[in-house]
Design an enzyme around this catalytic site. Structure first.
Site, short mmCIF file in Angstrom:
data_model
loop_
_atom_site.label_atom_id
_atom_site.label_comp_id
_atom_site.label_asym_id
_atom_site.label_seq_id
_atom_site.Cartn_x
_atom_site.Cartn_y
_atom_site.Cartn_z
N LYS A 106 0.81 -1.22 0.00
CA LYS A 106 0.00 0.00 0.00
C LYS A 106 0.85 1.27 0.00
O LYS A 106 0.36 2.34 -0.36
CB LYS A 106 -0.94 0.01 1.21
CG LYS A 106 -2.13 -0.92 1.05
CD LYS A 106 -3.07 -0.82 2.22
CE LYS A 106 -4.24 -1.78 2.09
NZ LYS A 106 -5.06 -1.82 3.28
N LYS A 126 -4.01 -9.48 -7.56
CA LYS A 126 -5.25 -9.73 -6.81
C LYS A 126 -6.37 -8.78 -7.25
O LYS A 126 -6.10 -7.60 -7.50
CB LYS A 126 -4.92 -9.52 -5.33
CG LYS A 126 -5.97 -9.90 -4.36
CD LYS A 126 -5.57 -9.46 -2.95
CE LYS A 126 -5.54 -7.96 -2.82
NZ LYS A 126 -5.61 -7.45 -1.46
N LYS A 159 -10.44 -3.53 -4.73
CA LYS A 159 -11.45 -2.47 -4.82
C LYS A 159 -10.85 -1.23 -5.45
O LYS A 159 -11.49 -0.57 -6.27
CB LYS A 159 -11.97 -2.11 -3.42
CG LYS A 159 -12.75 -3.19 -2.71
CD LYS A 159 -13.47 -2.57 -1.51
CE LYS A 159 -13.73 -3.58 -0.42
NZ LYS A 159 -12.82 -3.47 0.73
P1 TYM Z 1 -10.96 -5.62 2.80
O1 TYM Z 1 -12.16 -4.76 2.79
O2 TYM Z 1 -9.78 -5.17 2.04
O3 TYM Z 1 -11.30 -7.08 2.33
C1 TYM Z 1 -12.45 -7.72 2.85
C2 TYM Z 1 -12.29 -9.23 2.75
O4 TYM Z 1 -12.21 -9.62 1.37
C3 TYM Z 1 -11.07 -10.45 1.18
N1 TYM Z 1 -10.56 -10.20 -0.18
C4 TYM Z 1 -10.34 -11.16 -1.09
N2 TYM Z 1 -10.50 -12.49 -1.05
C5 TYM Z 1 -10.21 -13.19 -2.18
N3 TYM Z 1 -9.75 -12.62 -3.32
C6 TYM Z 1 -9.57 -11.28 -3.40
N4 TYM Z 1 -9.13 -10.72 -4.53
C7 TYM Z 1 -9.86 -10.48 -2.25
N5 TYM Z 1 -9.81 -9.16 -1.99
C8 TYM Z 1 -10.23 -9.01 -0.72
C9 TYM Z 1 -10.09 -10.01 2.25
O5 TYM Z 1 -9.14 -11.03 2.51
C10 TYM Z 1 -11.01 -9.77 3.41
O6 TYM Z 1 -11.32 -10.98 4.08
N6 TYM Z 1 -8.03 -5.86 6.80
C11 TYM Z 1 -9.35 -6.36 6.38
C12 TYM Z 1 -10.47 -5.68 7.14
C13 TYM Z 1 -10.47 -5.95 8.61
C14 TYM Z 1 -10.67 -7.20 9.24
C15 TYM Z 1 -10.63 -6.96 10.63
C16 TYM Z 1 -10.86 -8.49 8.75
C17 TYM Z 1 -10.32 -5.02 9.60
N7 TYM Z 1 -10.44 -5.63 10.82
C18 TYM Z 1 -10.77 -7.99 11.55
C19 TYM Z 1 -10.99 -9.52 9.68
C20 TYM Z 1 -10.95 -9.26 11.04
C21 TYM Z 1 -9.47 -6.17 4.85
O7 TYM Z 1 -8.56 -6.39 4.16
O8 TYM Z 1 -10.62 -5.76 4.35
#
Ligand code: TYM
Length: 288
Positions: free
Chosen positions: A126, A207, A210
């Site tokens: 990032k 990957k 968003k």
């Molecule tokens: P975020 O919003 O970036 O992603 C949300 C979830 O989607 C999964 N993900 C994917 N899985 C498969 N292929 C992809 N291309 C892909 N892109 C995203 C992410 O692995 C995630 O499960 N840091 C976390 C948010 C968070 C969180 C937490 C998660 C904050 N506190 C506590 C679990 C527990 C995140 O990346 O969100």
């Protein structure tokens, strides 16, 4: 909505699940297959706490419009329910509504060595090419650890990219225990066997994300895209000129499409390979 009080002793209780998503943009197929689908599938055998992590979305402040963030937080909560989470079974809430998350993050900050945060691959990714980096971006995984540890979480269903953060959460908890005695449940990450890392349709070596989806229309399938837009994105996905559709031997783009098709259809990979054998990519894209 308020959060359930972490129980002092959870012996014999159903495993507790905690997970969350950032309301930075519309959710896409990677978010669904990597995380949401698992949340829904396991909800009746578990105690469920699912969060919209709006404070995490502030770590790249240049990308944030406060009014939009509020609207997106509601939209993400709605997507959780629309994907099948049952509000009778799952507690769904917005992170910033529960101030204990930031309070716990501070306490955990004080026991987290800086070097552990510098090693996080998501931090490195990032910050690449960014002129200004906020402290919040480095500290992101400590807030995530607070989210998880606050609720005596047993399982954290996430995509593959979050496994390192959950492992760090365990390390922070163990260090806290070493200094002050046992307090926390040690959580484990749960990733799906298929769909844990959905790749970009226009760039199958990266990957699906968003932020890229906001810039490039053919990158992702967003969960709210109309069928014609989804069809166009899948049909124009990058593959190769080979006719190889066996998973083991296929190119990254073909593997990605096979994986998406397999997880959404629930059929064995061997069936799918047989169905499109020798027909090449066109047949695969229209099936997917
Ligand atoms: P975020 O919003 O970036 O992603 C949300 C979830 O989607 C999964 N993900 C994917 N899985 C498969 N292929 C992809 N291309 C892909 N892109 C995203 C992410 O692995 C995630 O499960 N840091 C976390 C948010 C968070 C969180 C937490 C998660 C904050 N506190 C506590 C679990 C527990 C995140 O990346 O969100």
């Amino acid at each position: 909505m308020t959060h359930p009080d972490p129980a002092p002793s959870r012996a014999g209780a159903r495993p507790r699940v905690f997970s969350g998503m950032q309301p930075t943009s519309d959710l896409h197929l990677g978010n669904y297959l990597g995380a949401l689908k698992q949340w829904v599938a396991g909800q009746h055998e578990r105690e469920n706490v699912f969060c919209v992590v709006d404070l995490h979305a502030l770590t790249i402040p240049e990308a944030i419009d406060p009014a939009q963030l509020r609207a997106r937080s509601r939209a993400v909560a709605a997507m959780y329910l629309a994907s099948g989470l049952d509000p009778e079974t799952a507690t769904v809430f917005v992170q910033s509504h529960v101030p204990e998350h930031t309070e716990a993050a501070w306490l955990l900050n004080c026991v987290t060595p800086l070097g552990w945060l510098h090693r996080m691959t998501q931090f490195k990714a990032k910050t690449e090419g960014r002129a200004s980096i906020g402290t919040g971006l480095l500290d992101y995984p400590v807030l995530q650890a607070a989210d998880i540890l606050l609720y005596d979480t047993d399982e954290v269903p996430v995509g593959e990219d979050q496994v390192q953060h959950v492992e760090l959460t365990r390390d922070i908890a163990v260090r806290f225990h070493h200094l002050f005695g046992d307090v926390f449940v040690l959580p484990k990450a749960v990733v799906p066997t298929s769909g844990a890392r959905v790749m970009g349709l226009d760039e199958p070596t990266a990957k699906m994300s968003k932020s890229i989806a906001d810039e490039r229309p053919g990158h992702a399938v967003r969960l709210l895209d109309p069928p014609n837009v989804i069809r166009k994105a899948i049909m124009s996905a990058v593959t190769d000129s080979e006719r190889e559709t066996r998973f083991e031997h296929a190119s990254p783009g073909v593997r990605n499409l096979l994986t998406i098709w397999q997880v959404l259809s629930g059929r064995p990979m061997t069936d799918l390979e047989a169905e499109v054998e020798g027909k090449g990519y066109g047949a695969l894209a229209s099936e997917a």
